[in-house]
Design a protein around this motif. Sequence first.
Motif, PDB file in Angstrom:
ATOM      1  N   LEU A 228       0.769  -1.192  -0.157  1.00 42.15           N
ATOM      2  CA  LEU A 228      -0.006   0.006   0.143  1.00 42.15           C
ATOM      3  C   LEU A 228       1.121   1.172  -0.045  1.00 42.15           C
ATOM      4  CD1 LEU A 228      -2.960   0.451   0.235  1.00 42.15           C
ATOM      5  CD2 LEU A 228      -2.539   1.079   2.814  1.00 42.15           C
ATOM      6  N   ARG A 229       0.417   2.266  -0.858  1.00 45.31           N
ATOM      7  CA  ARG A 229       1.278   3.583  -0.757  1.00 45.31           C
ATOM      8  C   ARG A 229       1.194   4.140   0.722  1.00 45.31           C
ATOM      9  NH1 ARG A 229       1.189   6.730  -6.086  1.00 45.31           N
ATOM     10  NH2 ARG A 229       0.924   8.522  -4.782  1.00 45.31           N
ATOM     11  N   ALA A 230       2.198   4.559   1.053  1.00 42.17           N
ATOM     12  CA  ALA A 230       2.403   5.218   2.439  1.00 42.17           C
ATOM     13  C   ALA A 230       1.348   6.177   2.807  1.00 42.17           C
ATOM     14  CB  ALA A 230       3.840   5.925   2.446  1.00 42.17           C
ATOM     15  N   SER A 231       0.810   7.042   1.627  1.00 43.98           N
ATOM     16  CA  SER A 231       0.083   8.039   1.850  1.00 43.98           C
ATOM     17  C   SER A 231      -1.371   7.303   1.993  1.00 43.98           C
ATOM     18  CB  SER A 231      -0.298   8.869   0.638  1.00 43.98           C
ATOM     19  OG  SER A 231      -0.360   8.435  -0.574  1.00 43.98           O
ATOM     20  N   ALA A 232      -1.843   6.252   1.724  1.00 43.23           N
ATOM     21  CA  ALA A 232      -2.930   5.475   1.847  1.00 43.23           C
ATOM     22  C   ALA A 232      -3.215   4.758   3.321  1.00 43.23           C
ATOM     23  CB  ALA A 232      -3.178   4.475   0.812  1.00 43.23           C
ATOM     24  N   LEU A 233      -2.251   4.887   3.977  1.00 40.45           N
ATOM     25  CA  LEU A 233      -2.289   4.216   5.241  1.00 40.45           C
ATOM     26  C   LEU A 233      -3.379   4.783   6.058  1.00 40.45           C
ATOM     27  CD1 LEU A 233      -0.586   1.646   6.411  1.00 40.45           C
ATOM     28  CD2 LEU A 233       0.846   3.246   7.530  1.00 40.45           C
ATOM     29  N   PRO A 234      -3.377   6.242   6.362  1.00 41.57           N
ATOM     30  CA  PRO A 234      -4.458   6.406   7.280  1.00 41.57           C
ATOM     31  C   PRO A 234      -5.895   6.185   6.680  1.00 41.57           C
ATOM     32  CG  PRO A 234      -2.951   8.189   6.773  1.00 41.57           C
ATOM     33  CD  PRO A 234      -2.460   7.271   5.751  1.00 41.57           C
ATOM     34  N   GLU A 496       1.760  12.488  -6.796  1.00 45.19           N
ATOM     35  CA  GLU A 496       2.241  11.491  -7.793  1.00 45.19           C
ATOM     36  C   GLU A 496       3.122  10.574  -7.414  1.00 45.19           C
ATOM     37  OE1 GLU A 496       2.092  12.345 -12.058  1.00 45.19           O
ATOM     38  OE2 GLU A 496       0.526  14.082 -11.739  1.00 45.19           O
ATOM     39  N   LEU A 497       4.030  11.090  -6.840  1.00 44.14           N
ATOM     40  CA  LEU A 497       5.303  10.251  -6.582  1.00 44.14           C
ATOM     41  C   LEU A 497       5.632  10.339  -5.205  1.00 44.14           C
ATOM     42  CD1 LEU A 497       7.950   8.800  -7.884  1.00 44.14           C
ATOM     43  CD2 LEU A 497       8.943  11.094  -7.807  1.00 44.14           C
ATOM     44  N   GLU A 498       5.887   9.163  -4.497  1.00 47.60           N
ATOM     45  CA  GLU A 498       6.299   9.048  -3.228  1.00 47.60           C
ATOM     46  C   GLU A 498       7.514   8.429  -2.882  1.00 47.60           C
ATOM     47  OE1 GLU A 498       3.034   7.390  -0.744  1.00 47.60           O
ATOM     48  OE2 GLU A 498       1.457   8.494  -1.872  1.00 47.60           O
TER      49      GLU A 498
END
Length: 531
Positions: A228-234, A496-498
């Motif tokens: 999972l993208r880090a930004s989607a963790l919350p 867009e980029l993490e």
Amino acid sequence: IVPYVKQPEEIVPGVPLFFATAMPLGGFAQPLLAESHEGRPTKVEGNPEHPASLGGATALAQASVLGLYDPDRLKVPTRLGVLDTWPALVADLQSAAKAQRPIAGQGLRVLTETVTSPTLAAQMKALLAAFPKAKWHQWDPAGRDAARAGARLAFGAPAETRFDFAAADVVVSLDADFLSSGPDSVRNAKAFSARRRPLGGAKEMSRFYAVEASPTPTGTLADHRLPLRASALPSFALALGAELGLPGFARPEGLDAKAAAFASAAAKELKAAAGRSAVVPGEFAPAEVHAAAHAINAALGNVGKTVFHTEPVEAEPVDQLASLRELADDARKGDVQLLLILGGNPVYDAPSDLAFGEALLKAGLRVHLTGYPDETSRYCQWAVPMAHYLEAWSDVRSLDGTASLVQPLVEPLYEGKSAHELLSVLLDESPRKGYDVVKDSWKAARPAEADFEAFWRKALHDGVVPGTSATVREFPVRVPEVAAALASSAAAKPAELEAVFRPDPSLLDGRFANNGWLQELPKPLSKLTWD
């Protein structure tokens, strides 16, 4: 190297001696038994008597012996890059401290890494009492700011959290590498692995769901793993809470179908194992995710069974990034006349937007206690060799609060000093030895001990100071505040980029880059070495 003229009674050539000690790392104890041959430490293993070790030791601890004998260590104090002496440093420091006394230490700053040492904490308390306007700052680049902020968000107060994976039937990890990193990884690995072996009549293993932004050794052991993208963790934490029916937790709109299905499946198993499950937030997960994990564990009835909260083990739990920023700002304004940096390398590892090196040059007298000549020592007038933990007296606590005495096995190979000895220069007319500082600190902390010498000898022998574990207590969770903060975090539009930055499994934040044993240790997943 030279044979004994008069051989000590307890030493027999070829027969090792073992001493209990502890390696401080990230401020927390890695309890050890150190093997010594003819007075020289050669090997370490975990201390089976200590609850944080139970006989296990990390790769970083195993390789720490090589660090003791590293010829690249800073050997003598240097002033402006020129070899100097300890008495000259003492004179310089005491002169600067004398100038600070009339202004109550207004220009005095001390920068440390994370501190759990009871003795160092007592010294800092004494220093701030002697210089009331002085400031104590902390910085650890691989630190636990998110965990501290998450506890404050969930409970309204700082708290420490640990897990009992031996009692957990279902474990859900929210980007947590709890088996191979962090202050409790050895105990976690032993407890977790015990539930993955159906022995002694046990018919079922524990079930493990892992959600992670980057592959970890812990994630490789999961029954079900979700990249999972880090930004989607919350958003995932919000979905998990919503599936469990927590008030205020609503299903987020931006979570993809695969992640939503994963959250639904994990929640179903968590419900079935209420009171026998654990949701574990990663050390580098956002504060809102930590708070959500606290709220979910409380709602499931896991607290006091698989999840335990205590008062903070750290002597001064602060937002370390904010603390470092305050120090940099004060230095730029010219408010810092005397700065002690006890360990660490902030010029190298502070966030680049702080421009910490430039700020440091605007401070007055700068003294850096360091194991190696490094970026920070080049920005300081004085660089003082730091004694290795195998050659210095100290103490340190593990995540459950249990204290260990750091007992040296050898006299300092070079002119190394401990943080206790450097602080003693400011606190005492004549600087004291580390042994005296540590022993006197425990004597003051244990006035009721009828036979202090017997207590001291037993604590040294066992590597565990009895009666020091933190008391488990309940912290009420502020669920509405947690839900609101989590929803706000989940609604933020991702870039867009993490990029995900994590400590290296063998070099950590770079501090072990000079250790050949760790450089040749294969990375857990890629198996690369010297890369």
